[in-house]
Write a protein that holds these residues in place. Structure first.
Motif, PDB file in Angstrom:
ATOM      1  N   CYS A 134       0.834  -1.203   0.000  1.00 47.89           N
ATOM      2  CA  CYS A 134       0.000   0.000   0.000  1.00 47.89           C
ATOM      3  C   CYS A 134       0.867   1.251   0.000  1.00 47.89           C
ATOM      4  CB  CYS A 134      -0.959   0.008   1.180  1.00 47.89           C
ATOM      5  SG  CYS A 134      -2.217   1.306   1.035  1.00 47.89           S
ATOM      6  N   CYS A 233      -5.960   0.867   5.331  1.00 49.39           N
ATOM      7  CA  CYS A 233      -5.121  -0.249   5.780  1.00 49.39           C
ATOM      8  C   CYS A 233      -5.523  -0.785   7.143  1.00 49.39           C
ATOM      9  CB  CYS A 233      -3.659   0.175   5.794  1.00 49.39           C
ATOM     10  SG  CYS A 233      -2.928   0.284   4.152  1.00 49.39           S
ATOM     11  N   SER A 261      -5.669   0.279   0.023  1.00 47.28           N
ATOM     12  CA  SER A 261      -5.585  -0.572   1.200  1.00 47.28           C
ATOM     13  C   SER A 261      -4.517  -1.634   0.998  1.00 47.28           C
ATOM     14  CB  SER A 261      -6.943  -1.199   1.531  1.00 47.28           C
ATOM     15  OG  SER A 261      -6.937  -1.723   2.855  1.00 47.28           O
ATOM     16  N   THR A 262      -4.482  -2.584   1.924  1.00 47.49           N
ATOM     17  CA  THR A 262      -3.389  -3.550   1.978  1.00 47.49           C
ATOM     18  C   THR A 262      -3.900  -4.973   2.082  1.00 47.49           C
ATOM     19  OG1 THR A 262      -1.374  -4.137   3.175  1.00 47.49           O
ATOM     20  CG2 THR A 262      -3.227  -3.403   4.494  1.00 47.49           C
ATOM     21  N   GLY A 273      -0.524  -4.315  -1.823  1.00 54.09           N
ATOM     22  CA  GLY A 273      -1.516  -3.269  -1.638  1.00 54.09           C
ATOM     23  C   GLY A 273      -2.339  -3.123  -2.889  1.00 54.09           C
TER      24      GLY A 273
END
Length: 419
Positions: A134, A233, A261-262, A273
């Motif tokens: 990410c 995240c 996000s991750t 990510g």
């Protein structure tokens, strides 16, 4: 003659060798002074070595017996889930160890496209694109999209990856005070002269455990014709009724333009990510995002693990539902004991201690009592705001949580944090 001269230079003889030696000596002096300063200020960060799989209980090198782990981003406990591991093994067998290539050359397999489609469906967006992390997704997004004609407005406590991503782009930069909606509106009013205006915020601020007021951000952004970017995240997988994140929790899924996000936290805990949002934006990132174009694609085993973690999450939200009760249990017991816990209603539970050296000593003494936690100090958090960031996982039992609180109380009294 040339060879002899080269050998003398390489050995440090002659003018060139002397200059090289002086430069190296200068560098060594600078580094030693910097490292000594970090140590003397109590900000030195030691890396504890885990000798077991990630989980609520781990083994730590040099420490006898099992240790309760309260510092992992393993929110749903899927890092060592047997089905997740088996999916990774199967992907390794079916698709190999890696692609030895970036995505646009020969680094795209069916599993990459399938996971991107699954992530888009999960977030209810048009499309998604995978990145090595990410951090890379944040580095790629702003530079690829924004020009000097545009403006980006960033919360002052945004994650370092957002800050660095914004630094890379040529847009005009505005920083608003943390969670201060009046200041955001002032900055948006100033930014009206620009072509695009993007409000960038963490959904959850990882050092403080507080949640961005996305309803208000989206309302103000709409008033001034701005787009909303959210880094999720520390929300993806467990915030909201079905774990879709802060925008679901606050009822603004249709108002947030872009989510980054991750895969490296709740969704299996490995790495990777992604960006999800409008299809045209994702297409632009495939053409221009430098971390995407110039990095190897994610390895098949990682893709397999993340995909299975997402399947488990979408198939059953029992893990999501258990998080709220466990988080409340820890927070309420710690506050009743007299500790100051930052944030609210999030499994990130920062125990605020202030002094960096104190935080480090408390973390060391917690480990002696079988609790693995980490002290955070400058430059990760502001000076004078050192803390221990406790993180609750769905696989912690009530007994685990109670044991952690008891250890904190004992250590807190030992160091004068509690009476």
């Amino acid at each position: 003659m040339w060879a002899a001269g080269w050998r003398r230079a390489a050995a440090g003889a002659g003018p060139r060798g002397h200059r090289a030696h002086s430069a190296l000596a200068q560098l060594s002096g600078i580094l030693e002074a910097e490292l000594k300063g970090i140590q003397e200020s109590g900000l030195w960060k030691n890396e504890r070595v885990i000798t077991s799989p990630q989980g609520s209980h781990v083994h730590v090198d040099g420490v006898s017996g099992g240790i309760l782990n309260f510092c992992a981003n393993n929110y749903l406990g899927l890092s060592s889930h047997p089905e997740v591991i088996q999916a990774g093994v199967q992907a390794l067998k079916d698709f190999g160890a890696g692609l030895s290539s970036s995505r646009f050359i020969c680094g795209t397999q069916t599993i990459h496209k399938n996971l991107e489609a699954k992530l888009a469906r999960f977030h209810r967006r048009e499309a998604a694109i995978l990145f090595p992390s990410c951090f890379d997704a944040n580095a790629g997004f702003f530079e690829a999209l924004l020009t000097p004609e545009d403006a980006v407005l960033s919360d002052e406590l945004n994650h370092a990856s957002i800050i660095d991503g914004i630094r890379l782009c040529k847009a005009q930069k505005y920083r608003y005070r943390h969670l201060d909606m009046a200041d955001l509106e002032v900055k948006l009013r100033e930014a009206q002269k620009h072509r695009l205006r993007v409000v960038a915020t963490d959904g959850v601020f990882s050092m403080d455990g507080d949640i961005a007021p996305l309803r208000e951000i989206c309302r103000i952004a709409s008033r001034y014709g701005a787009l909303v970017f959210v880094d999720e995240c520390h929300a993806t997988g467990f915030l909201g009724p079905t774990g879709r994140g802060t925008d679901e929790l606050l009822g603004v899924m249709d108002q947030v333009t872009v989510i980054n996000s991750t895969l490296g936290k709740a969704l299996g805990g490995a790495s990777g990510g992604y960006t999800t949002g409008p299809e045209a934006l994702v297409s632009l990132l495939r053409q221009r995002a430098r971390p995407y174009i110039f990095s190897n694609s994610l390895p098949p085993a990682l893709i397999g693990c993340a995909s299975k973690a997402l399947d488990l999450l979408m198939g059953n939200n029992t893990l999501v539902q258990s998080m709220a009760a466990k988080t409340h249990r820890f927070r309420s017991k710690m506050q009743a004991a007299g500790f100051t816990i930052s944030g609210a209603d999030h499994p990130i539970c920062p125990v605020m201690l202030g002094d960096a050296r104190l935080a480090s000593c408390v973390a060391d003494d917690m480990l002696k009592r079988g609790i693995f936690v980490i002290a955070f100090s400058y430059p990760v958090v502001p000076r004078g705001k050192a803390r221990i960031r406790v993180q609750i996982s769905a696989v912690h039992s009530e007994e685990d949580i109670d044991h952690c609180v008891e250890a904190f109380v004992e250590v807190g009294r030992l160091h004068g944090v509690l009476p």
